[in-house]
Write a protein that holds these residues in place. Structure first.
Motif, PDB file in Angstrom:
ATOM      1  N   LYS A 151      -0.012  13.382 -27.954  1.00 34.34           N
ATOM      2  CA  LYS A 151       0.700  12.118 -27.717  1.00 34.34           C
ATOM      3  C   LYS A 151       1.037  11.970 -26.241  1.00 34.34           C
ATOM      4  O   LYS A 151       0.898  10.881 -25.662  1.00 34.34           O
ATOM      5  N   GLN A 152       1.485  13.058 -25.604  1.00 33.77           N
ATOM      6  CA  GLN A 152       1.781  12.992 -24.173  1.00 33.77           C
ATOM      7  C   GLN A 152       0.527  12.641 -23.384  1.00 33.77           C
ATOM      8  O   GLN A 152       0.571  11.786 -22.490  1.00 33.77           O
ATOM      9  N   ASP A 153      -0.584  13.304 -23.702  1.00 33.80           N
ATOM     10  CA  ASP A 153      -1.849  13.018 -23.019  1.00 33.80           C
ATOM     11  C   ASP A 153      -2.258  11.562 -23.224  1.00 33.80           C
ATOM     12  O   ASP A 153      -2.705  10.883 -22.288  1.00 33.80           O
ATOM     13  N   TYR A 154      -2.113  11.070 -24.434  1.00 36.80           N
ATOM     14  CA  TYR A 154      -2.460   9.686 -24.741  1.00 36.80           C
ATOM     15  C   TYR A 154      -1.601   8.718 -23.930  1.00 36.80           C
ATOM     16  O   TYR A 154      -2.103   7.755 -23.343  1.00 36.80           O
ATOM     17  N   ASP A 155      -0.308   8.976 -23.877  1.00 40.18           N
ATOM     18  CA  ASP A 155       0.592   8.104 -23.110  1.00 40.18           C
ATOM     19  C   ASP A 155       0.219   8.086 -21.628  1.00 40.18           C
ATOM     20  O   ASP A 155       0.259   7.032 -20.980  1.00 40.18           O
ATOM     21  N   ILE A 156      -0.165   9.242 -21.090  1.00 40.26           N
ATOM     22  CA  ILE A 156      -0.564   9.313 -19.677  1.00 40.26           C
ATOM     23  C   ILE A 156      -1.833   8.490 -19.449  1.00 40.26           C
ATOM     24  O   ILE A 156      -1.925   7.726 -18.475  1.00 40.26           O
ATOM     25  N   ILE A 157      -2.804   8.610 -20.358  1.00 41.05           N
ATOM     26  CA  ILE A 157      -4.056   7.855 -20.218  1.00 41.05           C
ATOM     27  C   ILE A 157      -3.795   6.362 -20.297  1.00 41.05           C
ATOM     28  O   ILE A 157      -4.333   5.583 -19.503  1.00 41.05           O
ATOM     29  N   VAL A 158      -2.958   5.929 -21.233  1.00 41.31           N
ATOM     30  CA  VAL A 158      -2.634   4.506 -21.367  1.00 41.31           C
ATOM     31  C   VAL A 158      -1.952   3.997 -20.093  1.00 41.31           C
ATOM     32  O   VAL A 158      -2.267   2.916 -19.586  1.00 41.31           O
ATOM     33  N   THR A 159      -1.034   4.779 -19.547  1.00 35.38           N
ATOM     34  CA  THR A 159      -0.341   4.395 -18.309  1.00 35.38           C
ATOM     35  C   THR A 159      -1.345   4.249 -17.168  1.00 35.38           C
ATOM     36  O   THR A 159      -1.290   3.273 -16.393  1.00 35.38           O
ATOM     37  N   MET A 160      -2.257   5.206 -17.047  1.00 34.87           N
ATOM     38  CA  MET A 160      -3.263   5.141 -15.984  1.00 34.87           C
ATOM     39  C   MET A 160      -4.157   3.919 -16.140  1.00 34.87           C
ATOM     40  O   MET A 160      -4.478   3.228 -15.159  1.00 34.87           O
ATOM     41  N   MET A 161      -4.557   3.620 -17.372  1.00 30.32           N
ATOM     42  CA  MET A 161      -5.415   2.450 -17.611  1.00 30.32           C
ATOM     43  C   MET A 161      -4.671   1.157 -17.265  1.00 30.32           C
ATOM     44  O   MET A 161      -5.242   0.231 -16.684  1.00 30.32           O
ATOM     45  N   ASN A 162      -3.400   1.099 -17.622  1.00 29.85           N
ATOM     46  CA  ASN A 162      -2.613  -0.104 -17.289  1.00 29.85           C
ATOM     47  C   ASN A 162      -2.479  -0.273 -15.772  1.00 29.85           C
ATOM     48  O   ASN A 162      -2.578  -1.384 -15.256  1.00 29.85           O
ATOM     49  N   ARG A 163      -2.269   0.825 -15.049  1.00 27.13           N
ATOM     50  CA  ARG A 163      -2.179   0.754 -13.588  1.00 27.13           C
ATOM     51  C   ARG A 163      -3.501   0.289 -12.986  1.00 27.13           C
ATOM     52  O   ARG A 163      -3.530  -0.548 -12.072  1.00 27.13           O
ATOM     53  N   ALA A 164      -4.592   0.835 -13.498  1.00 30.41           N
ATOM     54  CA  ALA A 164      -5.907   0.441 -12.992  1.00 30.41           C
ATOM     55  C   ALA A 164      -6.159  -1.037 -13.264  1.00 30.41           C
ATOM     56  O   ALA A 164      -6.692  -1.752 -12.403  1.00 30.41           O
ATOM     57  N   ARG A 165      -5.781  -1.519 -14.450  1.00 33.43           N
ATOM     58  CA  ARG A 165      -5.952  -2.937 -14.786  1.00 33.43           C
ATOM     59  C   ARG A 165      -5.125  -3.812 -13.848  1.00 33.43           C
ATOM     60  O   ARG A 165      -5.604  -4.830 -13.342  1.00 33.43           O
ATOM     61  N   GLU A 166      -3.880  -3.406 -13.582  1.00 31.16           N
ATOM     62  CA  GLU A 166      -3.021  -4.171 -12.676  1.00 31.16           C
ATOM     63  C   GLU A 166      -3.618  -4.210 -11.276  1.00 31.16           C
ATOM     64  O   GLU A 166      -3.622  -5.259 -10.615  1.00 31.16           O
ATOM     65  N   LEU A 167      -4.121  -3.083 -10.819  1.00 27.19           N
ATOM     66  CA  LEU A 167      -4.714  -3.031  -9.480  1.00 27.19           C
ATOM     67  C   LEU A 167      -5.975  -3.886  -9.412  1.00 27.19           C
ATOM     68  O   LEU A 167      -6.226  -4.559  -8.405  1.00 27.19           O
ATOM     69  N   ALA A 168      -6.755  -3.888 -10.476  1.00 30.57           N
ATOM     70  CA  ALA A 168      -7.965  -4.717 -10.485  1.00 30.57           C
ATOM     71  C   ALA A 168      -7.601  -6.192 -10.453  1.00 30.57           C
ATOM     72  O   ALA A 168      -8.260  -6.986  -9.766  1.00 30.57           O
ATOM     73  N   MET A 169      -6.563  -6.573 -11.163  1.00 30.17           N
ATOM     74  CA  MET A 169      -6.126  -7.972 -11.172  1.00 30.17           C
ATOM     75  C   MET A 169      -5.589  -8.346  -9.797  1.00 30.17           C
ATOM     76  O   MET A 169      -5.827  -9.448  -9.306  1.00 30.17           O
ATOM     77  N   THR A 170      -4.868  -7.453  -9.151  1.00 29.29           N
ATOM     78  CA  THR A 170      -4.331  -7.702  -7.815  1.00 29.29           C
ATOM     79  C   THR A 170      -5.482  -7.856  -6.824  1.00 29.29           C
ATOM     80  O   THR A 170      -5.444  -8.705  -5.941  1.00 29.29           O
ATOM     81  N   GLU A 171      -6.511  -7.063  -6.996  1.00 30.40           N
ATOM     82  CA  GLU A 171      -7.666  -7.071  -6.106  1.00 30.40           C
ATOM     83  C   GLU A 171      -8.371  -8.421  -6.160  1.00 30.40           C
ATOM     84  O   GLU A 171      -8.868  -8.922  -5.160  1.00 30.40           O
ATOM     85  N   GLU A 172      -8.413  -9.031  -7.348  1.00 32.19           N
ATOM     86  CA  GLU A 172      -9.080 -10.313  -7.503  1.00 32.19           C
ATOM     87  C   GLU A 172      -8.316 -11.429  -6.797  1.00 32.19           C
ATOM     88  O   GLU A 172      -8.904 -12.397  -6.325  1.00 32.19           O
ATOM     89  N   THR A 173      -7.008 -11.340  -6.727  1.00 32.76           N
ATOM     90  CA  THR A 173      -6.208 -12.418  -6.137  1.00 32.76           C
ATOM     91  C   THR A 173      -6.045 -12.259  -4.632  1.00 32.76           C
ATOM     92  O   THR A 173      -5.755 -13.230  -3.933  1.00 32.76           O
ATOM     93  N   ILE A 174      -6.241 -11.061  -4.104  1.00 34.05           N
ATOM     94  CA  ILE A 174      -6.096 -10.830  -2.664  1.00 34.05           C
ATOM     95  C   ILE A 174      -7.490 -10.822  -2.044  1.00 34.05           C
ATOM     96  O   ILE A 174      -8.364 -10.079  -2.476  1.00 34.05           O
ATOM     97  N   PRO A 175      -7.704 -11.646  -0.977  1.00 34.95           N
ATOM     98  CA  PRO A 175      -9.041 -11.758  -0.410  1.00 34.95           C
ATOM     99  C   PRO A 175      -9.517 -10.479   0.299  1.00 34.95           C
ATOM    100  O   PRO A 175     -10.690 -10.170   0.276  1.00 34.95           O
ATOM    101  N   SER A 176      -8.623  -9.734   0.928  1.00 36.72           N
ATOM    102  CA  SER A 176      -9.079  -8.546   1.646  1.00 36.72           C
ATOM    103  C   SER A 176      -9.264  -7.394   0.672  1.00 36.72           C
ATOM    104  O   SER A 176      -8.494  -7.248  -0.266  1.00 36.72           O
ATOM    105  N   PRO A 177     -10.262  -6.558   0.885  1.00 33.37           N
ATOM    106  CA  PRO A 177     -10.532  -5.460  -0.050  1.00 33.37           C
ATOM    107  C   PRO A 177      -9.424  -4.399   0.017  1.00 33.37           C
ATOM    108  O   PRO A 177      -8.897  -4.123   1.072  1.00 33.37           O
TER     109      PRO A 177
END
Length: 195
Positions: A151-177
């Motif tokens: 369960k701890q491992d699963y929670d860590i993976i879910v947290t990492m995936m959510n962070r990556a998704r947030e960063l990808a969404m931020t990347e799309e809205t900001i013009p500079s890489p």
């Protein structure tokens, strides 16, 4: 539907029940019955005991009570027979005191034998069940620990995936890489771009 090769048939269950009932009536122990059935069916006596206590016994409660009544009646008849012999001996002659004493010793020995033949087996059954109970408790504790770790491992993976998704969404809205790197804990860190 596949049937397990080691599955218990109705015939096996009846044989198990009849053997146990016979042993109870004769003043023997269930452990001896389990041994006898195990030898006949090529199973362990523990497997026979588990099958009897977990499944088969429920269908034979009345028969078990009747077998115990028969055993008690036989013991009573034996005691009455010995008492009757002693009574006849006493009336015949006072010189038969030795035979009376011998009869009493024999009756005492039979009673002690019945007590000793069942008592250690009950203690063995209790010890066996306590051991099984402890083993199952340890297994449950081990499984709970594994579940907690997963369960701890699963929670860590879910947290990492959510962070990556947030960063990808931020990347799309900001013009500079944006550039990221992963630290030793698996967290993504933003690296300042060289523009």
């Amino acid at each position: 539907m596949n049937i397990r090769q080691d599955a218990w048939s109705d015939k096996d269950d009846r044989f198990l029940a009849n053997t146990i009932l016979k042993h109870i009536q004769e003043g023997s122990t269930q452990l001896k019955a389990f041994d006898e059935v195990g030898d006949a069916l090529d199973r362990t006596s523990a497997a026979c005991g588990f099958r009897w206590n977990a499944i088969v016994r429920l269908d034979y409660e009345q028969e078990v009570k009747q077998a115990k009544r028969i055993r008690k009646q036989r013991m009573k008849e034996t005691a009455n027979h010995v008492a009757s012999k002693l009574s006849h001996s006493k009336h015949r002659s006072s010189s038969n005191i030795h035979s009376i004493i011998a009869g009493l010793h024999q009756m005492q020995a039979e009673l002690e034998n019945n007590i000793h033949s069942t008592s250690p087996n009950i203690e063995n059954d209790v010890l066996h069940l306590q051991t099984k109970n402890n083993e199952m408790r340890e297994e449950i504790a081990r499984i709970k620990q594994e579940y907690h770790t997963i369960k701890q491992d699963y929670d860590i993976i879910v947290t990492m995936m959510n962070r990556a998704r947030e960063l990808a969404m931020t990347e799309e809205t900001i013009p500079s890489p944006n550039f990221f790197r992963m630290d030793i804990n698996g967290n993504l860190e933003k690296i300042a771009s060289n523009a």
